[in-house]
Design a protein around this motif. Structure first.
Motif, PDB file in Angstrom:
ATOM      1  N   CYS A 160       3.102  -4.087   8.266  1.00 24.40           N
ATOM      2  CA  CYS A 160       2.249  -2.908   7.662  1.00 24.40           C
ATOM      3  C   CYS A 160       1.065  -2.240   8.571  1.00 24.40           C
ATOM      4  CB  CYS A 160       1.799  -2.104   6.654  1.00 24.40           C
ATOM      5  SG  CYS A 160       1.811  -1.116   5.736  1.00 24.40           S
ATOM      6  N   CYS A 163       0.852  -0.675  -0.609  1.00 24.76           N
ATOM      7  CA  CYS A 163      -0.017   0.115  -0.224  1.00 24.76           C
ATOM      8  C   CYS A 163       0.961   1.567  -0.336  1.00 24.76           C
ATOM      9  CB  CYS A 163      -1.022   0.077   1.029  1.00 24.76           C
ATOM     10  SG  CYS A 163       0.051  -0.336   2.350  1.00 24.76           S
ATOM     11  N   CYS A 220      -2.176  -1.809   6.338  1.00 27.59           N
ATOM     12  CA  CYS A 220      -3.295  -2.897   5.534  1.00 27.59           C
ATOM     13  C   CYS A 220      -2.608  -3.898   6.163  1.00 27.59           C
ATOM     14  CB  CYS A 220      -2.192  -2.513   3.599  1.00 27.59           C
ATOM     15  SG  CYS A 220      -1.310  -3.168   3.811  1.00 27.59           S
TER      16      CYS A 220
HETATM   17 ZN   LIG Z   1       0.312  -2.000   4.313  1.00 28.42          ZN
END
Ligand SMILES: [Zn+2]
Length: 339
Positions: A60, A41, A63
């Motif tokens: 992350c 992302c 996401c």
């Molecule tokens: Zn991400």
């Protein structure tokens, strides 16, 4: 340390990469020199970290996608600790001569020979990439052939267990060659020896069927830039080099070894060291069909002897990634993730 901060001794190496964590930090810095950014992302900023011995997974915060630090490297999906891989990569790229699997197992302190063999094999796979760019150009090139491997004694005295290898090496002028020559004349009189004024540049080696024109010339065409000055002995197979677009510097040696060493000192030194390596590390026992792979390994190490960091990154499968920060930046604390 060398000027770019790469460790030049084993103790230095151990200081720079003492733990799996230090190795992981290096992998992260190479992949994200500007700081972590999620491949999925594009979100940047500190991820979650889940360290194991053989990798680190970064997750992350936005996401929740996970990325392994070893993905796409030779270390991917192994159970061997990162520090063992790093140590192995350092040994195969900087130790002269290269390692046999048994020596390697001992140095890495591995309990299983198979593990050592597999690691060594994977690290070497980063060395067998054929080098396609031509050598020469502004630098003269020495070319010669030699016999490698096998033993002639007690086998009828023939060469039937040996392979023919052709080699080409650049002769490069030292930047300070003129100063060296002047200094030598002042101190000793006469001319400075060639050895002090030039050094070996890039090398190419190939196993060939025979010393015929049809086997030697294709190697020269593929390895040396057109227009280069090419030095050879008087062997007939090199007769047509001028017509092929090379500036041919040919010497009829007539079997005089002293003359040969004056005309082709670099390639003779390369052959001599190559034979020593094959005899010493591999006890001369290299099957003919494996020989080219060993030549590639030798060439890899030779051509990167002034660039150990490049070699190290290549064998670990990190070369395709971004330019790494220097070790000094990493370990002095000077290197920080930009916000
Ligand atoms: Zn991400």
């Amino acid at each position: 340390m060398d000027p770019r901060g790469f460790p030049t001794s084993l103790p230095e190496f151990q200081t720079v990469f003492p733990t799996d964590e230090a190795c992981a930090k290096y992998l992260e810095a190479i992949r994200w020199p500007e700081g972590f950014a999620c491949p999925k992302c594009r979100q940047s900023g500190e991820p979650y970290r889940f360290p194991t011995r053989s990798s680190v997974v970064l997750r992350c915060r936005k996401c929740k996608a996970s990325t392994s630090l070893t993905a796409g490297t030779v270390m991917q999906s192994t159970h061997t600790p990162l520090s063992t891989w790093f140590w192995g990569g350092y040994l195969v790229t900087t130790q002269t001569p290269g390692q046999s699997a048994l020596q390697f197992q001992r140095q890495l302190g591995l309990s299983r020979y198979e593990t050592a063999f597999q690691i060594l094999h994977k690290l070497r796979s980063g060395m067998v990439r054929p080098e396609r760019d031509c050598i020469g150009g502004e630098h003269p090139v020495e070319v010669d052939e030699c016999f490698v491997g096998g033993r002639t004694s007690g086998q009828g005295g023939g060469n039937h267990h040996m392979a023919t290898v052709i080699g080409a090496v650049e002769v490069r002028q030292r930047k300070d060659a003129e100063q060296r020559a002047v200094k030598h004349r002042q101190n000793h009189g006469g001319e400075a020896s060639l050895k002090k004024l030039v050094y070996a540049g890039r090398l190419r080696l190939r196993v060939v069927e025979s010393r015929d024109t049809k086997h030697l010339v294709p190697f020269l065409m593929a390895s040396i830039a057109k227009g280069s000055r090419v030095r050879t002995d008087g062997w007939y197979a090199y007769n047509g080099l001028a017509e092929l677009g090379f500036s041919h510097d040919r010497l009829a040696l007539a079997g005089d070894p002293e003359k040969a060493d004056q005309h082709l000192p670099m390639i003779h030194l390369v052959f001599s060291n190559l034979k020593t390596w094959i005899l010493g590390t591999h006890h001369g026992a290299i099957a003919r069909h494996h020989l080219q792979a060993y030549l590639n390994e030798y060439v890899f190490r030779f051509n990167r002897r002034f660039y150990p960091m490049t070699a190290f990154n290549s064998v670990l499968g990190l070369a395709a990634r971004a330019v790494p920060p220097t070790y000094e930046q990493l370990y002095s604390g000077a290197w920080v993730h930009p916000v």
